[in-house]
Design an enzyme around this catalytic site. Structure first.
Site, PDB file in Angstrom:
ATOM      1  N   HIS A 197      55.071 -32.930  -7.816  1.00 19.18           N
ATOM      2  CA  HIS A 197      56.021 -34.044  -7.907  1.00 19.18           C
ATOM      3  C   HIS A 197      57.353 -33.609  -7.302  1.00 19.18           C
ATOM      4  O   HIS A 197      57.942 -32.612  -7.715  1.00 19.18           O
ATOM      5  CB  HIS A 197      56.197 -34.477  -9.364  1.00 19.18           C
ATOM      6  CG  HIS A 197      54.955 -35.066  -9.951  1.00 19.18           C
ATOM      7  ND1 HIS A 197      54.515 -34.776 -11.221  1.00 19.18           N
ATOM      8  CD2 HIS A 197      54.046 -35.924  -9.418  1.00 19.18           C
ATOM      9  CE1 HIS A 197      53.396 -35.443 -11.462  1.00 19.18           C
ATOM     10  NE2 HIS A 197      53.092 -36.144 -10.381  1.00 19.18           N
ATOM     11  N   GLU A 200      60.839 -32.460  -9.077  1.00 19.06           N
ATOM     12  CA  GLU A 200      60.793 -31.395 -10.076  1.00 19.06           C
ATOM     13  C   GLU A 200      61.102 -30.055  -9.405  1.00 19.06           C
ATOM     14  O   GLU A 200      60.244 -29.192  -9.243  1.00 19.06           O
ATOM     15  CB  GLU A 200      59.434 -31.413 -10.778  1.00 19.06           C
ATOM     16  CG  GLU A 200      59.195 -32.735 -11.515  1.00 19.06           C
ATOM     17  CD  GLU A 200      57.756 -32.942 -11.981  1.00 19.06           C
ATOM     18  OE1 GLU A 200      56.958 -31.975 -11.919  1.00 19.06           O
ATOM     19  OE2 GLU A 200      57.429 -34.068 -12.415  1.00 19.06           O
ATOM     20  N   ARG A 255      59.226 -39.032  -6.471  1.00 14.02           N
ATOM     21  CA  ARG A 255      58.159 -38.324  -7.182  1.00 14.02           C
ATOM     22  C   ARG A 255      56.898 -38.139  -6.337  1.00 14.02           C
ATOM     23  O   ARG A 255      56.259 -37.086  -6.362  1.00 14.02           O
ATOM     24  CB  ARG A 255      57.818 -39.118  -8.448  1.00 14.02           C
ATOM     25  CG  ARG A 255      56.574 -38.672  -9.220  1.00 14.02           C
ATOM     26  CD  ARG A 255      56.335 -39.613 -10.390  1.00 14.02           C
ATOM     27  NE  ARG A 255      55.022 -39.470 -10.995  1.00 14.02           N
ATOM     28  CZ  ARG A 255      54.764 -38.694 -12.042  1.00 14.02           C
ATOM     29  NH1 ARG A 255      55.713 -37.972 -12.573  1.00 14.02           N
ATOM     30  NH2 ARG A 255      53.535 -38.649 -12.546  1.00 14.02           N
ATOM     31  N   HIS A 325      55.269 -27.943 -13.397  1.00 13.38           N
ATOM     32  CA  HIS A 325      55.916 -29.254 -13.403  1.00 13.38           C
ATOM     33  C   HIS A 325      57.208 -29.180 -14.217  1.00 13.38           C
ATOM     34  O   HIS A 325      57.573 -28.144 -14.755  1.00 13.38           O
ATOM     35  CB  HIS A 325      54.989 -30.301 -14.038  1.00 13.38           C
ATOM     36  CG  HIS A 325      53.680 -30.468 -13.349  1.00 13.38           C
ATOM     37  ND1 HIS A 325      53.384 -31.565 -12.568  1.00 13.38           N
ATOM     38  CD2 HIS A 325      52.569 -29.689 -13.323  1.00 13.38           C
ATOM     39  CE1 HIS A 325      52.166 -31.446 -12.090  1.00 13.38           C
ATOM     40  NE2 HIS A 325      51.642 -30.312 -12.542  1.00 13.38           N
ATOM     41  N   GLU A 399      54.971 -27.517 -18.176  1.00 17.15           N
ATOM     42  CA  GLU A 399      56.103 -28.428 -18.049  1.00 17.15           C
ATOM     43  C   GLU A 399      57.335 -27.597 -18.413  1.00 17.15           C
ATOM     44  O   GLU A 399      57.548 -27.265 -19.580  1.00 17.15           O
ATOM     45  CB  GLU A 399      55.961 -29.627 -19.000  1.00 17.15           C
ATOM     46  CG  GLU A 399      54.820 -30.572 -18.659  1.00 17.15           C
ATOM     47  CD  GLU A 399      55.148 -31.507 -17.509  1.00 17.15           C
ATOM     48  OE1 GLU A 399      56.336 -31.541 -17.088  1.00 17.15           O
ATOM     49  OE2 GLU A 399      54.244 -32.202 -17.031  1.00 17.15           O
TER      50      GLU A 399
END
Length: 438
Positions: A197, A200, A255, A325, A399
């Site tokens: 993405h 990020e 994104r 991510h 994440e």
């Protein structure tokens, strides 16, 4: 031009030395991104009832807001923490609606343009160098990252081999670094990708950090030496090269990929909903304008197809898949598309538990861990699930920081602590793979 220089002494062998200048954001621009975010806000709210959640979904559709968390309107439900980027022309209407509906909210960022121009995460015209050379504590453009890869390929050929696995939609090379000592004919492998993405940015920063630490500590750290002697690491610092470049030049919060849709003016596909595993089922959208658009068919995106082809070809020796991510501070493993327990759950769960504990030991930062479907939300067509289904037994998605205070604008001053703690978690997972699990 040198990045990790040729040795003057064993200690200096892997120290970074220098860098090219930033070309994307030239001096003379009075405002970054043409002042497009002036007056935009980022707010956080949590609907307390089903009625509130339903009302918010309707309002979001009407205003076409940009969701930061969760990634899709479909995920909003009672009790869901929701971070939303509201354009200036919609902020008054949404805030009035929230006040009238008595829905509690908190403004995270009052003016997004000002936050960008304060340098909270975006590079300005200041030098991109550190006192010792290439600066791993700032974000880098695609051009800088690819030049860095080329240079390491030349100066550290004993441990690094750079190659391309294909071309992006816009014709950019999809570069991968193969990292490891060429000590035997057959070695197991670990795949690491960052930047699926585009917005990020902490992901690509970590991929670079990982390579730097591997080269810097290979001779001094027994754990790193064992990792590079026994495994190959295939590292893709920027998966979504077109989207990442676009996030630097046009839209900081882009994104998706940048492919064109013949029927709609909207660009791009969510590269983490485009894989052939329960494709376009729950948690993915069939509408080309949505951020979670699954694409016209599985592996429609050349970036996804290139990685999938490489992993299919090498699946017999690639034993782990790690994807990075942001943001949420979570370590996730399969399944993402359904609520079910994977066959090797005990091994994967143990690895995740130990990795999160190792991460917390650095700066005290707490990560949640568990199956993606129950820890985050159900999503179909993800790279992690696909890799697991394809036969790679160890698949994880990180994440990274934070939990919403900065969101996608994680300041450059937090790159180092984020990467330091994540590095320990990755080393922990890798050693778990070498020691305990088949």
């Amino acid at each position: 031009m040198k990045f990790l220089g040729k040795p003057r002494s064993p200690t200096a062998a892997f120290l970074p030395l220098c860098l090219l200048s930033l070309k994307i954001l030239q001096p003379g621009h009075s405002h970054l991104y043409s002042n497009r975010y002036a007056g935009d806000k980022v707010i956080r709210l949590i609907p307390n009832t089903k009625d509130e959640a339903y009302a918010l979904k309707k309002m979001y559709h009407h205003l076409k807001v940009d969701l930061w968390q969760p990634s899709s309107i479909s995920y909003i439900s009672e009790g869901t923490v929701t971070d939303v980027h509201i354009p200036q022309n919609g902020s008054r209407a949404l805030l009035a609606f929230l006040q009238e509906s008595n829905i509690q909210y908190k403004i995270l960022i009052e003016d997004l343009q000002k936050a960008l121009e304060k340098g909270s995460s975006l590079p300005t015209q200041r030098s991109r160098r550190s006192p010792s050379g290439y600066n791993y504590e700032v974000y880098h453009s695609l051009e800088e990252i690819q030049n860095w890869m080329r240079h390491l390929n030349k100066t550290h050929s004993g441990l690094i081999h750079m190659f391309s696995i294909g071309k992006s939609y816009e014709g950019r090379s999809l570069f991968v670094l193969k990292l490891g000592r060429r000590s035997r004919a057959y070695k197991r492998g670990v795949w690491i990708d960052c930047g699926i993405h585009a917005r990020e940015w902490i992901g690509p920063a970590f991929c670079q950090w990982f390579v730097k630490e591997a080269l810097l500590t290979y001779r001094s750290d027994p754990t790193m030496r064992k990792m590079l002697n026994h495994l190959y690491f295939y590292i893709m610092p920027v998966f979504n090269v077109d989207g990442y470049h676009f996030s630097w030049t046009n839209d900081r919060f882009w994104r998706k990929t940048r492919s064109r849709n013949s029927r709609f003016r909207c660009h791009g596909v969510d590269a983490n909903r485009n894989w052939r595993v329960k494709w376009c089922d729950e948690g993915a959208s069939m509408h080309p304008c949505d951020d979670t658009y699954c694409g016209p068919f599985p592996e429609s995106e050349p970036e996804v197809k290139a990685v999938a082809n490489f992993l299919r070809k090498h699946r017999k020796h690639i034993r782990a898949y790690l994807s990075f991510h942001a943001y949420a501070q979570m370590l996730l493993y399969p399944y993402s598309y359904k609520y079910a327990t994977i066959p090797n759950f005990s091994c994967v769960e143990s690895a995740a538990h130990n990795a999160v504990n190792a991460l917390r030991s650095v700066h005290g930062v707490q990560y949640r861990y568990g199956p993606a479907s129950s820890t985050l939300y159900v999503s179909s067509g993800s790279s992690m699930d696909w890799a697991y289904k394809t036969g790679i037994p160890y698949t994880f998605a990180f994440e990274l920081r934070d939990t919403g205070h900065f969101g996608f604008l994680l300041p450059e001053m937090l790159i180092k602590p984020t990467c330091m703690e994540t590095m320990l978690a990755v080393k922990n997972i890798t050693m778990h793979l070498l020691k305990k699990c088949p």
